[in-house]
Design a protein around this motif. Structure first.
Motif, mmCIF file in Angstrom:
data_model
loop_
_atom_site.group_PDB
_atom_site.id
_atom_site.type_symbol
_atom_site.label_atom_id
_atom_site.label_comp_id
_atom_site.label_asym_id
_atom_site.label_seq_id
_atom_site.Cartn_x
_atom_site.Cartn_y
_atom_site.Cartn_z
ATOM 1 N N HIS A 153 3.228 -12.396 -12.913
ATOM 2 C CA HIS A 153 2.485 -12.134 -11.677
ATOM 3 C C HIS A 153 1.206 -11.342 -11.941
ATOM 4 N N SER A 201 -5.633 -19.599 -2.228
ATOM 5 C CA SER A 201 -4.521 -20.435 -1.777
ATOM 6 C C SER A 201 -4.768 -21.033 -0.384
ATOM 7 N N GLY A 204 -3.741 -10.648 -11.442
ATOM 8 C CA GLY A 204 -4.286 -9.365 -11.008
ATOM 9 C C GLY A 204 -5.606 -9.085 -11.700
ATOM 10 N N GLU A 246 2.565 -22.402 -12.292
ATOM 11 C CA GLU A 246 2.849 -21.731 -11.016
ATOM 12 C C GLU A 246 2.204 -20.347 -10.952
ATOM 13 N N ASP A 247 2.078 -19.702 -12.127
ATOM 14 C CA ASP A 247 1.608 -18.318 -12.093
ATOM 15 C C ASP A 247 0.082 -18.191 -11.974
ATOM 16 N N GLU A 300 -2.773 -18.408 -9.359
ATOM 17 C CA GLU A 300 -2.787 -18.442 -7.900
ATOM 18 C C GLU A 300 -3.988 -19.159 -7.301
#
Lengths: 437, 258
Positions: B117, B196, B121, B170-171, B173
């Motif tokens: 995740h 998104s 960032g 998937e990671d 964004e």
């Protein structure tokens, strides 16, 4: 004794290497910071301050040797006056990088564990419990550390600590512990028919508190630690550690049954002749302890997860089990969040202690790109006590930061002197100015 | 009759040539992205970069970083200044298509694995994410994005392929990314990243491109967050290509030694 030997060894290594070092020396690198912390303590209604100059000096000698020094010159503003200027040598070590082994000799800080801020398996260095935030302040210990790499992902570290360094404990914490045990004795005497005043007088006159620290003169008395780490096992970094040494915090080392027997004799004497010449000793010291830790950190379905478990057993077979489970996540708007559960369980202690369960929540987020806002909440799930610490960090220039924060606590006080909250300062507001150079 | 037949045959021949040529020249988005990766790849690259972070109030903060990369699967970013972040290191290793990242913070003296995740960032307060910076460090776009050729357009006077790319992992964004690729040398000139909700989030530009040691190199990379009105500029101080970089540099052991 061993500390002196270690210092001599470091000096000897430096002397032996002087010709090589002189030839291959890169530039000395000097960094540092000037720190000004000002705190208003809500409970004492007094201002406290801390002014410091921290210097970091390092130098590499080719690819395989380096030295590092971190020292601090500081003064504190306490009880409306400044203390004398003091100097602390936080760390001072010599690094030697061999083919598969990294050696570090000297005063150093070793951080193990996978949890956020609270790492029970990291037992090598004591915390400075006199600091405003002890979980962030560790003290260097004189040690020899050797880390052997089997390959890029697997390593085995061995540490020998050559001198015992205790956690500086606020006087209030020591007093809480000693006052607590003395009031237990006083209560016992009251049940035997003494008045409260008489009982307190007997305890005061006939129970001596003797404080001691371990003196390391034999190899068998040395503290040591081992850590095995394997990175990237199905996406997780795993490690196991073992520590043998002394507890960092003082505790009652006397056999309490014997003290109670002494008290019975003293009480009998008082009843028969109005006084007693028997003096019972209540020893406060540092117990030998062993600890085994297990750590894992990785991610499950895009969420960071970790666990840290540490099992300790001391020389009196008193057992402590720490379990820390946590997770973190960064949202699309750069809000970084941590949720962590901390459980400390005690068993077979001379003086019964209750298990402690905490929830730690943390969040931080940049604002206006260069500043940060963050908040920590520690909540005691047992007694409902909490500590909330919001803080803003302003980047005033490339090298100058200003932290503004406050600590708000709940109403209930923990009776246990070893509670996480009792180790932290109470309600306060503060600002910290830091200039890095 | 013969004249008419000749003209007809000539026209058929020309059309065939033109048609065949157009088939030969047609290129897929995947192929363009492959060529982009080839253009950006280097066996060993070491660069020093001045980083300027600019917020919405036009306040600026400066950092200096060193990026070392080897092939498309090993990357290391180290902060050289200022003093409070000096020594902070970010290691990326890709093996069997799986990317692992570790961060070393000198203040805690510990290497910490970065969970997936965190890759979205902000990288140390910049407009680049950890994922973006690993791309700047040499990782392949093809490993993270599927690409289709959307158009052929002009950008800054240069003929470009306009690619529409969608993350395969998937990671990441970003919902999608548009890339303007110089037809002449397959150098990406501009990238647009969409959030998104499908709204434009960031624009990255490669500026002042020149050939150094035989490799096309942007002297300046800008990343602008159009939603927050912030910008990060990477200005190249020095770069060396085809450097022999030992594998031991790309280990958690090495970043702790620095």
């Amino acid at each position: 004794m061993y500390q002196k030997s270690l210092i001599l060894l470091v000096i000897a290594l430096l002397i032996i290497n002087v010709p090589v070092l002189a030839l291959s020396a890169d530039e000395w690198n000097l960094d540092g910071k000037i720190k000004e912390d000002v705190v208003y303590n809500n409970s004492t209604e007094k201002w406290e301050g801390y002014s410091a100059l921290e210097l970091e000096l390092d130098k590499s000698f080719g690819f395989d040797k380096s030295i590092y020094l971190n020292t601090e010159l500081y003064t504190k503003y306490l009880n409306e006056e400044f203390t004398d200027l003091k100097t602390d040598l936080n760390e001072a070590y010599f690094d030697l990088y061999l083919k598969n082994t990294d050696l570090r000799l000297g005063k150093q800080i070793i951080n193990w564990g996978s949890a956020y801020e609270i790492n029970p398996s990291s037992m090598v260095n004591p915390y400075d419990l006199t600091a405003q935030n002890p979980t962030e302040e560790k003290l260097g210990v004189p040690a020899v550390k050797s880390k052997y790499y089997f390959n890029n992902t697997t390593s085995l570290t061995g540490v020998v600590i050559t001198d015992f360094i205790k956690s500086p404990v606020p006087e209030t914490l020591k007093e809480t512990m000693i006052t607590g045990i003395k009031s237990d004795f006083t209560e016992q005497l009251i049940t035997q028919g003494f008045s409260k005043k008489q009982a307190a007088g007997i305890v005061k006159n006939n129970v001596n508190v003797v404080q001691s620290e371990p003196e390391i003169d034999e190899l068998s008395e040395l503290e040591y630690a081992v850590n095995f780490m394997k990175r990237d096992v199905k996406g997780f970094d795993l490690s196991a550690s073992y520590f043998s040494g002394y507890e960092d915090l003082p505790s009652i080392t006397s056999d309490l049954d014997k003290v109670e027997k002494d008290l019975k004799v003293i009480a009998q004497d008082y009843k028969l002749q109005g006084f007693s010449s028997v003096i019972s000793e209540l020893n406060v010291g540092y117990k030998r302890t062993k600890g085994v830790g297990l750590n894992a950190i990785g991610s499950i379905s895009n969420i960071g997860v970790w666990s840290e478990i540490n099992y300790q057993i001391n020389e009196d077979d008193e057992k402590t089990l720490d379990v820390v489970l946590g997770s973190d996540y960064t949202f699309e708007n750069n809000l970084y969040t941590v949720a962590q559960y901390i459980h400390r369980g005690y068993s077979d202690f001379q003086i019964a202690r209750e298990d402690m369960k905490y929830l730690l929540l943390h969040g931080d987020k940049p604002f206006r790109q260069i500043h940060t806002i963050k908040a920590n909440l520690i909540y005691d799930l047992g007694i409902g006590y909490y500590m909330f610490n919001p803080e803003m960090t302003f980047s005033l220039s490339n090298n100058l930061n200003l932290d503004l924060g406050t600590v708000i606590t709940g109403d209930k006080e923990s009776k246990d002197s070893y509670s996480l909250f009792n180790m932290m300062s109470g309600e306060r507001s503060y600002f910290k100015l830091t200039y890095n150079f | 009759m013969n004249k008419k037949l000749t003209i007809l045959l000539t026209m058929i021949a020309i059309s065939t040539i033109v048609f065949t040529s157009s088939v030969v020249l047609a290129i897929s988005g995947e192929e363009v992205l492959d060529k982009v990766d080839q253009t950006l790849d280097s066996k060993g690259r070491k660069s020093e970069i001045s980083m300027t972070i600019i917020n919405a109030n036009d306040q600026k903060r400066n950092r200096t970083i060193e990026i070392i990369s080897k092939g498309d699967n090993k990357g290391l970013v180290q902060f050289l200044s200022p003093a409070d972040v000096e020594g902070t290191s970010f290691l990326t290793l890709t093996e069997d298509g799986k990317e692992n990242m570790w961060l070393y913070l000198p203040a805690i003296g510990k290497v910490r694995k970065i969970a997936s995740h965190m890759r979205n960032g902000s990288f140390m307060g910049t407009d680049f994410t950890y994922n973006d910076i690993s791309m700047v460090g040499g990782s392949d776009y093809r490993d993270d994005y599927n690409s289709s050729l959307e158009d052929e357009v002009k950008y800054n006077g240069k003929d470009c392929y306009l690619l529409k790319t969608v993350p395969t992992k998937e990671d990441i964004e970003y919902a999608k990314m548009k890339m303007w690729v110089n037809k002449e040398n397959y150098m990406p000139l501009k990238m647009e990243f969409y959030d998104s909700d499908g709204k434009l989030l960031k624009i990255m530009k490669n500026v002042n491109i020149e050939k150094i040691d035989g490799h096309l190199t942007p002297n300046k990379i800008t990343m602008e967050n159009v939603q927050e009105n912030t910008k990060t500029i990477l200005a190249l101080n020095k770069v060396k290509y085809n450097v022999e970089i030992p594998d031991r540099i790309f280990t958690t052991r090495y970043i702790q030694q620095q």
